[in-house]
Design a protein around this motif. Sequence first.
Motif, PDB file in Angstrom:
ATOM      1  N   ASN A  73       0.861  -1.226  -0.085  1.00 20.40           N
ATOM      2  CA  ASN A  73       0.007   0.107  -0.066  1.00 20.40           C
ATOM      3  C   ASN A  73       0.740   1.307   0.025  1.00 20.40           C
ATOM      4  OD1 ASN A  73      -2.504  -1.474  -0.110  1.00 20.40           O
ATOM      5  ND2 ASN A  73      -2.652  -1.665   2.078  1.00 20.40           N
ATOM      6  N   GLN A  74       1.937   1.436   0.944  1.00 17.47           N
ATOM      7  CA  GLN A  74       2.813   2.531   0.916  1.00 17.47           C
ATOM      8  C   GLN A  74       3.592   2.695  -0.597  1.00 17.47           C
ATOM      9  OE1 GLN A  74       5.315   2.161   4.187  1.00 17.47           O
ATOM     10  NE2 GLN A  74       3.884   2.616   5.652  1.00 17.47           N
ATOM     11  N   LEU A  75       3.784   1.336  -0.886  1.00 18.89           N
ATOM     12  CA  LEU A  75       4.387   1.378  -2.216  1.00 18.89           C
ATOM     13  C   LEU A  75       3.766   2.037  -3.411  1.00 18.89           C
ATOM     14  CD1 LEU A  75       7.151   0.829  -4.259  1.00 18.89           C
ATOM     15  CD2 LEU A  75       6.075  -1.272  -4.472  1.00 18.89           C
ATOM     16  N   HIS A  76       2.362   1.932  -3.383  1.00 18.01           N
ATOM     17  CA  HIS A  76       1.273   2.141  -4.415  1.00 18.01           C
ATOM     18  C   HIS A  76       1.171   3.464  -4.227  1.00 18.01           C
ATOM     19  CE1 HIS A  76      -0.305  -1.861  -5.298  1.00 18.01           C
ATOM     20  NE2 HIS A  76       0.454  -1.621  -6.180  1.00 18.01           N
ATOM     21  N   ASP A  77       0.942   4.215  -2.913  1.00 17.61           N
ATOM     22  CA  ASP A  77       1.001   5.567  -2.399  1.00 17.61           C
ATOM     23  C   ASP A  77       2.363   6.447  -3.026  1.00 17.61           C
ATOM     24  OD1 ASP A  77      -1.524   5.078  -1.427  1.00 17.61           O
ATOM     25  OD2 ASP A  77      -0.550   5.102   0.872  1.00 17.61           O
ATOM     26  N   HIS A  78       3.332   5.742  -2.695  1.00 20.64           N
ATOM     27  CA  HIS A  78       4.695   6.656  -3.153  1.00 20.64           C
ATOM     28  C   HIS A  78       4.699   6.729  -4.685  1.00 20.64           C
ATOM     29  CE1 HIS A  78       5.713   7.181   0.801  1.00 20.64           C
ATOM     30  NE2 HIS A  78       6.234   5.982   1.013  1.00 20.64           N
ATOM     31  N   MET A  79       4.280   5.779  -5.536  1.00 19.78           N
ATOM     32  CA  MET A  79       4.277   5.600  -6.920  1.00 19.78           C
ATOM     33  C   MET A  79       3.286   6.537  -7.431  1.00 19.78           C
ATOM     34  SD  MET A  79       6.793   3.859  -7.834  1.00 19.78           S
ATOM     35  CE  MET A  79       6.489   3.674  -9.430  1.00 19.78           C
ATOM     36  N   ASP A  80       2.302   6.675  -6.797  1.00 22.00           N
ATOM     37  CA  ASP A  80       1.089   7.688  -7.204  1.00 22.00           C
ATOM     38  C   ASP A  80       1.702   9.045  -7.179  1.00 22.00           C
ATOM     39  OD1 ASP A  80      -0.529   5.776  -7.814  1.00 22.00           O
ATOM     40  OD2 ASP A  80      -1.566   5.844  -5.891  1.00 22.00           O
ATOM     41  N   LEU A  81       2.249   9.480  -5.785  1.00 20.78           N
ATOM     42  CA  LEU A  81       2.826  10.691  -5.530  1.00 20.78           C
ATOM     43  C   LEU A  81       4.136  11.001  -6.523  1.00 20.78           C
ATOM     44  CD1 LEU A  81       3.181  13.080  -3.932  1.00 20.78           C
ATOM     45  CD2 LEU A  81       4.840  11.861  -2.445  1.00 20.78           C
ATOM     46  N   LEU A  82       4.889  10.192  -6.733  1.00 21.75           N
ATOM     47  CA  LEU A  82       5.748  10.266  -7.709  1.00 21.75           C
ATOM     48  C   LEU A  82       5.443  10.483  -9.272  1.00 21.75           C
ATOM     49  CD1 LEU A  82       8.879  10.342  -8.479  1.00 21.75           C
ATOM     50  CD2 LEU A  82       8.814   7.867  -8.823  1.00 21.75           C
ATOM     51  N   TYR A  83       4.286   9.921  -9.487  1.00 22.28           N
ATOM     52  CA  TYR A  83       3.746  10.200 -10.913  1.00 22.28           C
ATOM     53  C   TYR A  83       3.218  11.624 -11.099  1.00 22.28           C
ATOM     54  CZ  TYR A  83       0.522   9.755 -14.874  1.00 22.28           C
ATOM     55  OH  TYR A  83       0.146   9.848 -15.980  1.00 22.28           O
ATOM     56  N   GLU A  84       2.682  12.143 -10.044  1.00 18.15           N
ATOM     57  CA  GLU A  84       1.986  13.562  -9.745  1.00 18.15           C
ATOM     58  C   GLU A  84       3.020  14.413  -9.746  1.00 18.15           C
ATOM     59  OE1 GLU A  84      -1.070  14.723  -9.846  1.00 18.15           O
ATOM     60  OE2 GLU A  84      -1.827  12.528 -10.157  1.00 18.15           O
ATOM     61  N   VAL A  85       4.060  14.241  -9.328  1.00 12.35           N
ATOM     62  CA  VAL A  85       5.324  15.081  -9.315  1.00 12.35           C
ATOM     63  C   VAL A  85       6.036  15.146 -10.754  1.00 12.35           C
ATOM     64  CG1 VAL A  85       7.507  15.695  -8.294  1.00 12.35           C
ATOM     65  CG2 VAL A  85       5.694  15.012  -6.726  1.00 12.35           C
ATOM     66  N   HIS A  87       4.658  14.202 -13.503  1.00 11.74           N
ATOM     67  CA  HIS A  87       3.715  14.480 -14.863  1.00 11.74           C
ATOM     68  C   HIS A  87       3.023  15.796 -14.616  1.00 11.74           C
ATOM     69  CE1 HIS A  87       4.540  10.940 -16.957  1.00 11.74           C
ATOM     70  NE2 HIS A  87       4.450  10.111 -15.703  1.00 11.74           N
ATOM     71  N   ASN A  88       2.701  16.187 -13.130  1.00  9.01           N
ATOM     72  CA  ASN A  88       1.978  17.331 -13.272  1.00  9.01           C
ATOM     73  C   ASN A  88       2.634  18.497 -12.343  1.00  9.01           C
ATOM     74  OD1 ASN A  88      -0.084  16.107 -14.238  1.00  9.01           O
ATOM     75  ND2 ASN A  88      -0.924  15.142 -12.316  1.00  9.01           N
ATOM     76  N   GLY A  89       3.925  18.096 -11.915  1.00  7.56           N
ATOM     77  CA  GLY A  89       4.986  19.246 -11.335  1.00  7.56           C
ATOM     78  C   GLY A  89       4.237  19.594 -10.028  1.00  7.56           C
ATOM     79  N   ALA A  90       3.454  18.645  -9.396  1.00  2.60           N
ATOM     80  CA  ALA A  90       2.641  18.887  -8.160  1.00  2.60           C
ATOM     81  C   ALA A  90       3.699  18.674  -6.913  1.00  2.60           C
ATOM     82  CB  ALA A  90       1.452  18.045  -7.971  1.00  2.60           C
ATOM     83  N   GLY A  91       3.826  19.511  -6.116  1.00  7.22           N
ATOM     84  CA  GLY A  91       4.845  19.454  -5.174  1.00  7.22           C
ATOM     85  C   GLY A  91       6.434  18.972  -5.404  1.00  7.22           C
ATOM     86  N   LYS A  92       7.056  18.982  -4.307  1.00  5.27           N
ATOM     87  CA  LYS A  92       8.336  18.562  -4.540  1.00  5.27           C
ATOM     88  C   LYS A  92       8.872  17.247  -4.088  1.00  5.27           C
ATOM     89  CE  LYS A  92      10.236  23.362  -3.870  1.00  5.27           C
ATOM     90  NZ  LYS A  92      11.197  23.994  -2.984  1.00  5.27           N
ATOM     91  N   LEU A  93       9.957  16.555  -4.542  1.00  9.01           N
ATOM     92  CA  LEU A  93      10.635  15.441  -4.196  1.00  9.01           C
ATOM     93  C   LEU A  93      11.543  15.815  -2.939  1.00  9.01           C
ATOM     94  CD1 LEU A  93      11.361  13.630  -7.281  1.00  9.01           C
ATOM     95  CD2 LEU A  93       9.589  13.173  -5.626  1.00  9.01           C
ATOM     96  N   THR A  94      11.242  15.147  -1.635  1.00 14.36           N
ATOM     97  CA  THR A  94      12.079  15.570  -0.547  1.00 14.36           C
ATOM     98  C   THR A  94      12.336  14.189  -0.083  1.00 14.36           C
ATOM     99  OG1 THR A  94      10.032  15.908   0.783  1.00 14.36           O
ATOM    100  CG2 THR A  94      10.955  17.769  -0.195  1.00 14.36           C
TER     101      THR A  94
END
Length: 94
Positions: A73-85, A87-94
């Motif tokens: 579940n955490q892996l999927h959440d992180h992959m979703d966040l990475l995709y958003e960052v 492809h959409n420039g949302a947020g920053k990778l920290t």
Amino acid sequence: MNLNHLIYFLEFAKYQNVTKAAEALHISQPGLSKALLALEDELDVVLIDRNTKKPVLTQEGELLCSYGSDFINQLHDHMDLLYEVVHNGAGKLT
């Protein structure tokens, strides 16, 4: 650890049935059984009690199921966040 083996184990845990889990995963029953045995061998622990009429998870299997589900579940959440960052420039990778 082979991530596929963990996913296969979690699918077995869901159905508590090798045939049904193999069908859901679209793999052969012998292939699933081999992967489950390989996971047990790698971890050096029995995850599935096969000495009963219906295979059931051992206490260690239940623990891996819980932790493994959380991990996936955490892996999927992180992959979703990475995709958003990415492809959409949302947020920053920290």
